[in-house]
Design a protein around this motif. Sequence first.
Motif, short mmCIF file in Angstrom:
data_model
loop_
_atom_site.label_atom_id
_atom_site.label_comp_id
_atom_site.label_asym_id
_atom_site.label_seq_id
_atom_site.Cartn_x
_atom_site.Cartn_y
_atom_site.Cartn_z
N LEU A 43 0.74 -1.37 -0.27
CA LEU A 43 0.13 -0.05 -0.02
C LEU A 43 0.94 1.01 0.03
CD1 LEU A 43 -2.69 1.72 0.33
CD2 LEU A 43 -2.68 1.05 2.51
N ILE A 44 0.98 2.00 -0.95
CA ILE A 44 1.84 3.19 -1.12
C ILE A 44 0.88 4.62 -1.27
CG2 ILE A 44 3.53 4.09 -2.56
CD1 ILE A 44 4.12 1.46 -3.73
N VAL A 45 1.28 5.56 -0.56
CA VAL A 45 0.83 6.76 -0.62
C VAL A 45 1.69 7.81 -1.40
CG1 VAL A 45 0.00 8.96 0.38
CG2 VAL A 45 -0.69 6.59 1.52
N LYS A 46 1.29 8.27 -2.38
CA LYS A 46 2.08 9.16 -3.40
C LYS A 46 1.28 10.43 -3.46
CE LYS A 46 2.99 5.33 -7.00
NZ LYS A 46 4.40 5.59 -7.19
N LYS A 47 2.28 11.48 -3.33
CA LYS A 47 1.77 12.70 -3.38
C LYS A 47 2.60 13.66 -4.64
CE LYS A 47 2.35 17.33 -2.55
NZ LYS A 47 3.80 18.14 -2.82
N PHE A 48 1.93 14.23 -5.54
CA PHE A 48 2.59 14.88 -6.47
C PHE A 48 1.98 16.55 -6.45
CE2 PHE A 48 2.07 10.84 -8.33
CZ PHE A 48 3.31 10.74 -8.81
N GLY A 49 2.97 17.56 -6.47
CA GLY A 49 2.53 19.04 -6.27
C GLY A 49 2.13 19.37 -7.63
N LYS B 35 -2.08 19.18 -19.31
CA LYS B 35 -2.52 17.96 -19.96
C LYS B 35 -1.35 16.81 -19.95
CE LYS B 35 -4.61 15.67 -23.75
NZ LYS B 35 -4.96 15.88 -25.36
N GLU B 36 -0.27 17.20 -20.46
CA GLU B 36 0.83 16.54 -20.64
C GLU B 36 1.44 15.77 -19.38
OE1 GLU B 36 5.11 16.70 -22.72
OE2 GLU B 36 3.96 18.23 -23.12
N ARG B 37 1.56 16.82 -18.40
CA ARG B 37 2.13 16.45 -17.05
C ARG B 37 1.03 15.33 -16.46
NH1 ARG B 37 5.44 21.38 -14.82
NH2 ARG B 37 6.58 21.88 -16.84
N ILE B 38 0.03 15.68 -16.57
CA ILE B 38 -1.32 14.91 -16.06
C ILE B 38 -0.90 13.37 -16.23
CG2 ILE B 38 -3.61 14.40 -15.74
CD1 ILE B 38 -4.32 17.50 -15.79
N PHE B 39 -0.54 13.34 -17.77
CA PHE B 39 -0.68 11.98 -18.25
C PHE B 39 0.72 11.43 -17.89
CE2 PHE B 39 -4.39 12.77 -20.98
CZ PHE B 39 -4.85 11.32 -20.66
N ASN B 40 1.88 12.32 -17.57
CA ASN B 40 3.09 11.83 -17.32
C ASN B 40 2.75 11.08 -15.66
OD1 ASN B 40 4.65 12.29 -19.32
ND2 ASN B 40 5.37 14.27 -18.32
N VAL B 41 1.87 11.67 -15.05
CA VAL B 41 1.72 11.32 -13.43
C VAL B 41 0.85 10.03 -13.70
CG1 VAL B 41 0.46 11.69 -11.40
CG2 VAL B 41 1.99 13.55 -12.52
N ALA B 42 -0.18 10.25 -14.49
CA ALA B 42 -1.09 9.00 -14.86
C ALA B 42 -0.21 7.68 -15.15
CB ALA B 42 -2.19 9.41 -15.70
N TYR C 169 6.81 13.27 -4.42
CA TYR C 169 7.35 13.61 -5.77
C TYR C 169 7.69 14.97 -5.85
CZ TYR C 169 6.44 8.78 -7.17
OH TYR C 169 6.38 7.55 -7.45
N THR C 170 8.83 15.42 -6.32
CA THR C 170 9.09 16.71 -6.42
C THR C 170 9.89 16.93 -7.81
OG1 THR C 170 11.28 16.69 -5.43
CG2 THR C 170 9.48 16.96 -3.90
N ARG D 54 11.41 11.82 -4.25
CA ARG D 54 11.90 11.59 -5.55
C ARG D 54 11.29 12.17 -6.53
NH1 ARG D 54 9.82 5.46 -6.47
NH2 ARG D 54 11.23 5.72 -8.43
N SER D 55 11.94 12.04 -7.59
CA SER D 55 11.70 13.20 -8.79
C SER D 55 10.43 12.42 -9.83
CB SER D 55 12.77 13.37 -9.68
OG SER D 55 12.31 13.89 -11.05
N SER D 56 9.58 13.41 -9.91
CA SER D 56 8.48 13.11 -10.82
C SER D 56 8.85 12.94 -12.35
CB SER D 56 7.21 14.06 -10.68
OG SER D 56 7.45 15.32 -11.20
N MET D 57 9.97 13.36 -12.54
CA MET D 57 10.48 13.56 -13.88
C MET D 57 11.27 12.13 -14.47
SD MET D 57 9.62 16.88 -14.20
CE MET D 57 9.38 18.12 -13.26
#
Lengths: 404, 404
Positions: A2-8, A15-22, A171-172, A228-231
């Motif tokens: 069970l992992i909790v992830k947080k994206f800023g 749209k592009e970044r939303i799909f990257n995270v998705a 994620y940062t 960790r990095s979202s990139m």
Amino acid sequence: MLIVKKFGGTSVGDKERIFNVARRIAEDYKKGHELVVVLSAMGKQTDILIQMAKDINPNPSKRELDMLLTTGEQVSVALMAMALDVLGVPAISLNAFQVAMHTTSVYGNARLKRIDTDRIRNELQNRRVVLVTGFQGVNKFEDYTTLGRGGSDTTAVALAAALHADMCEIYTDVDGVYSADPRIVKNAIKLNEITYDEMLELASLGAGVLHNRSVEMAKKYGVQLVVRSSMNENEGTIVKEAVNMEKMLVSGVAADKNAARIAVIGLEDQPGVAFKLFHHLARHNINVDIILQSIGRDGTKDISFTVKEDDLDEAVATIERHRESIKYQKLDIEKGVAKVSIVGAGMMSNAGVAAKMFEALYDVGVNIKMISTSEIRVTVLIDESQVEKAMNAVHDKFFPTQMN
Amino acid sequence: MLIVKKFGGTSVGDKERIFNVARRIAEDYKKGHELVVVLSAMGKQTDILIQMAKDINPNPSKRELDMLLTTGEQVSVALMAMALDVLGVPAISLNAFQVAMHTTSVYGNARLKRIDTDRIRNELQNRRVVLVTGFQGVNKFEDYTTLGRGGSDTTAVALAAALHADMCEIYTDVDGVYSADPRIVKNAIKLNEITYDEMLELASLGAGVLHNRSVEMAKKYGVQLVVRSSMNENEGTIVKEAVNMEKMLVSGVAADKNAARIAVIGLEDQPGVAFKLFHHLARHNINVDIILQSIGRDGTKDISFTVKEDDLDEAVATIERHRESIKYQKLDIEKGVAKVSIVGAGMMSNAGVAAKMFEALYDVGVNIKMISTSEIRVTVLIDESQVEKAMNAVHDKFFPTQMN
């Protein structure tokens, strides 16, 4: 797991970044993990909403401001659910009412009190990714509240604690926690591990990857944090209670240029003098940092301390206003100073760490104006113009250049 | 008086308009009224959010779309509370969770089931203006729902019913309900009063000031509706059960150009033929309007009816697909037709109203293709090119030019 992830906000800015995270979420989902994902408002949306409010009312009610701001995260989680749907991952978005996230009553700066986990657990059991609005809660009046600065990190850590999650990933836009600011110290290295206490000292010293509140909460509930990095897919930095035995003495070097020194000279050498001085400052919400007391001439004493440079004018005005009660001869102030600190849990059991730092500074000709220490930190006040030289020297002393 | 007011998205589209509405609310508040104000999302915000969703996912989940859209009204009510604060009027904004507005489960087109009034009553007792998000509700899963087209009007009427309000004011961009569309009929007059039933007939005929659902609900619970302009102080039109005795025979003339006629020619003269035909159309959600059955040649019969012009192609395709079961000789279709109707509760007890309408049309040379009547309505199908002439002629017949 069970992992909790947080994206800023930056990670879901368009749209592009939303799909990257998705896509990242989809990968972990397909590995079989249970996922709870905390999102902030998109990009600068919170700032835009604040501006809309101020345009209507320069001093908006905090209750109504929270009502306005909480729409930001709700937009993020709904859009993310739609993006995950495109990738074939079942997901459901939940706001603070739906979770529910119970907080204290204070609008704009509420504290989390309790999180109901039933709804989230049900959705996880149905193999859905649960998307939760960060930064927001509901108080006993059934009103929206917000958690103040770093609020979404706090939401993530609190959810990880309440759900007994195996991990909480923050994620940062950087790869993790570094031994020093890479923009200043060219040999700065990414740390694989760091303790909660070290992280707390570094955060308060302006390393600023994680807000103190979330680290304090992680420490209190034993939540294993990963920054960790979202990139990219790099491993990031693990923040936890104990670290490897072969741990370095010092885990990081940090600097804080927002500092100024005040010396109150010629105070009476009587009990209660320091109390009076700092009592007045505290009443004006002025935080005092390094404090140094020394014997002055003619049976008087001097007290020097640092404040944030932003607070300097008000601090001086406060002291002068209470000159009669504090009783001193004169004030001496110094701007253009900075704090440089080393932080490391290893210091506690190792003598000579401070001396090694002073040696590094001496080697490059940096004069030390004041010194302050805690169990896992040594801070010196130096001239602001020498910060870069000092940080590199200190960093190289504790982190000998690695083979690349 | 306890008054529920509803302002649409255009009325709160920008800062200036928000303050216009706020000043109106402030005036009534200062007269001592208790006020519940329902707001829609600002300007085109709902459309913008829908576009954002479709950009991410062309076919977004309705549950997540509602989660997204409900942010729109929440922004409106929060900003309005801030504006009222500037004017010195205490106000509080509430969303569907806070009220709470309980609906059926259907996302995107839910029905209101029950409204909790405790919170609203408490806030009113504290002399606050209560600002409620229109268009939205919460279902039994504790998820946001939206009420579909005309949703904010429905929210307002439902709140007025639940609170036993003295009046429900719907603010629009026109002065009230007119005897005909002023853009077409130059002598159109604003009506001071109209019955629920007349309003329902007019709304379904495209007069379009109020959505049918809200009028039906107002009728069911006896809520006195007032339709008035948010731009001026004119009195508007009162919609209620009974109107003055000296009431006009006809209260309005309406036209609907979105019509087409289909004639199914040469059907067998047997029971069940009409059932089969309209059963197939109903299964494809095609609404049929005026129906006319006539004896054809050789012992067959013909059935003519109108559909929305938008539905024409699908209606024809549906009938042709079931040609074997319906059994007919040929289809005849006519586009470019329009319905013109007179509506009035006075008709019921007055013979000769329809004749008077036909006379007016004969006088200006308009040919009637089909006729349909209800207790309070007479509708004729005519050539679309003659709508303007027909409406003015009919209107002038029933509303002789007034002294100006």
